[in-house]
Design a protein around this motif. Structure first.
Motif, PDB file in Angstrom:
ATOM      1  N   LEU A  14       0.944  -1.122  -0.099  1.00 17.44           N
ATOM      2  CA  LEU A  14      -0.131  -0.047   0.213  1.00 17.44           C
ATOM      3  C   LEU A  14       0.859   1.277  -0.012  1.00 17.44           C
ATOM      4  N   ARG A  15       0.704   2.189  -0.863  1.00 18.03           N
ATOM      5  CA  ARG A  15       1.160   3.533  -1.048  1.00 18.03           C
ATOM      6  C   ARG A  15       0.140   4.518  -1.086  1.00 18.03           C
ATOM      7  N   HIS A  16       0.558   5.731  -0.915  1.00 20.46           N
ATOM      8  CA  HIS A  16      -0.338   6.936  -1.173  1.00 20.46           C
ATOM      9  C   HIS A  16       0.623   7.990  -1.527  1.00 20.46           C
ATOM     10  N   PRO A  17      -0.036   8.770  -2.376  1.00 19.80           N
ATOM     11  CA  PRO A  17       0.914   9.757  -3.035  1.00 19.80           C
ATOM     12  C   PRO A  17       1.199  11.080  -1.991  1.00 19.80           C
ATOM     13  N   GLU A  18       0.465  11.188  -1.261  1.00 22.41           N
ATOM     14  CA  GLU A  18       0.646  12.195  -0.366  1.00 22.41           C
ATOM     15  C   GLU A  18       1.082  12.054   1.199  1.00 22.41           C
TER      16      GLU A  18
ATOM     17  N   PRO B 179       6.451   5.512   6.365  1.00 22.67           N
ATOM     18  CA  PRO B 179       6.126   5.495   7.615  1.00 22.67           C
ATOM     19  C   PRO B 179       4.675   5.558   8.185  1.00 22.67           C
ATOM     20  N   GLN B 180       4.213   6.867   7.621  1.00 26.16           N
ATOM     21  CA  GLN B 180       2.638   7.135   7.677  1.00 26.16           C
ATOM     22  C   GLN B 180       1.732   6.003   7.357  1.00 26.16           C
ATOM     23  N   MET B 181       2.163   5.332   6.112  1.00 26.35           N
ATOM     24  CA  MET B 181       1.285   4.310   5.748  1.00 26.35           C
ATOM     25  C   MET B 181       1.352   3.179   6.395  1.00 26.35           C
ATOM     26  N   ASN B 182       2.487   2.865   7.013  1.00 30.66           N
ATOM     27  CA  ASN B 182       2.789   1.888   7.929  1.00 30.66           C
ATOM     28  C   ASN B 182       1.848   1.977   9.220  1.00 30.66           C
ATOM     29  N   ASP B 183       1.767   3.271   9.601  1.00 27.83           N
ATOM     30  CA  ASP B 183       1.092   3.598  10.733  1.00 27.83           C
ATOM     31  C   ASP B 183      -0.439   3.230  10.667  1.00 27.83           C
TER      32      ASP B 183
END
Length: 148
Positions: free
Chosen positions: A101-105, A109-113
């Motif tokens: 999972l990835r998000h452009p913004e 580490p934020q996606m991991n959270d």
């Protein structure tokens, strides 16, 4: 059988196919995070996750035609209770989601959270979908022939 130059063949099989899906995550309040990219993981990561799953869960995922069907099978199964779901199983699904999972913004580490805050049902559903798209894109070379 179609023959082509070695370089053309190389380019064809290494360019890959794009099995990325775009999903939206939603929290309990109804707030949504659109444009989350779900990408296949490589064969080694997929094998690592499958190895860490209880046999009953892997059987359900393998035999199901969709993530929802696999989830229903597991929920209805008398052989697979919450006792079969171990800390290692949850960790395997979290690792899978963190790799996919990835998000452009958002930074990784934020996606991991965010992945750490998925409830079990969502974690399993997303993980099953990642397994599905990863198995579909496990490599471009599909056959071989022994030469006379």
């Amino acid at each position: 059988m179609q023959e082509e130059s070695a370089i053309e063949f190389y380019k064809r099989v290494t360019q890959g196919t794009d099995h990325t899906k775009t999903i939206t995550l939603e929290d309990a309040s109804g707030a949504a995070l659109p444009n989350v990219q779900m990408s296949p993981v490589d064969k080694r990561q997929l094998a690592s996750v499958i190895q860490r799953l209880p046999d009953e869960m892997f059987d359900a995922v393998e035999e199901a035609e969709s993530a929802e069907e696999a989830e229903d099978t597991i929920e209805d199964s008398e052989n697979l209770s919450m006792n079969a779901v171990t800390e290692e199983t949850v960790e395997a699904f979290e690792d899978l989601c963190k790799d996919s999972l990835r998000h452009p913004e958002l930074a990784p580490p934020q996606m991991n959270d965010i992945v750490n805050n998925l409830n079990f049902e969502v974690l399993f559903s997303i993980g099953t979908e990642i397994i599905d798209i990863s198995a579909e894109s496990d490599g471009a070379v599909q056959d071989f022939h022994v030469q006379g």
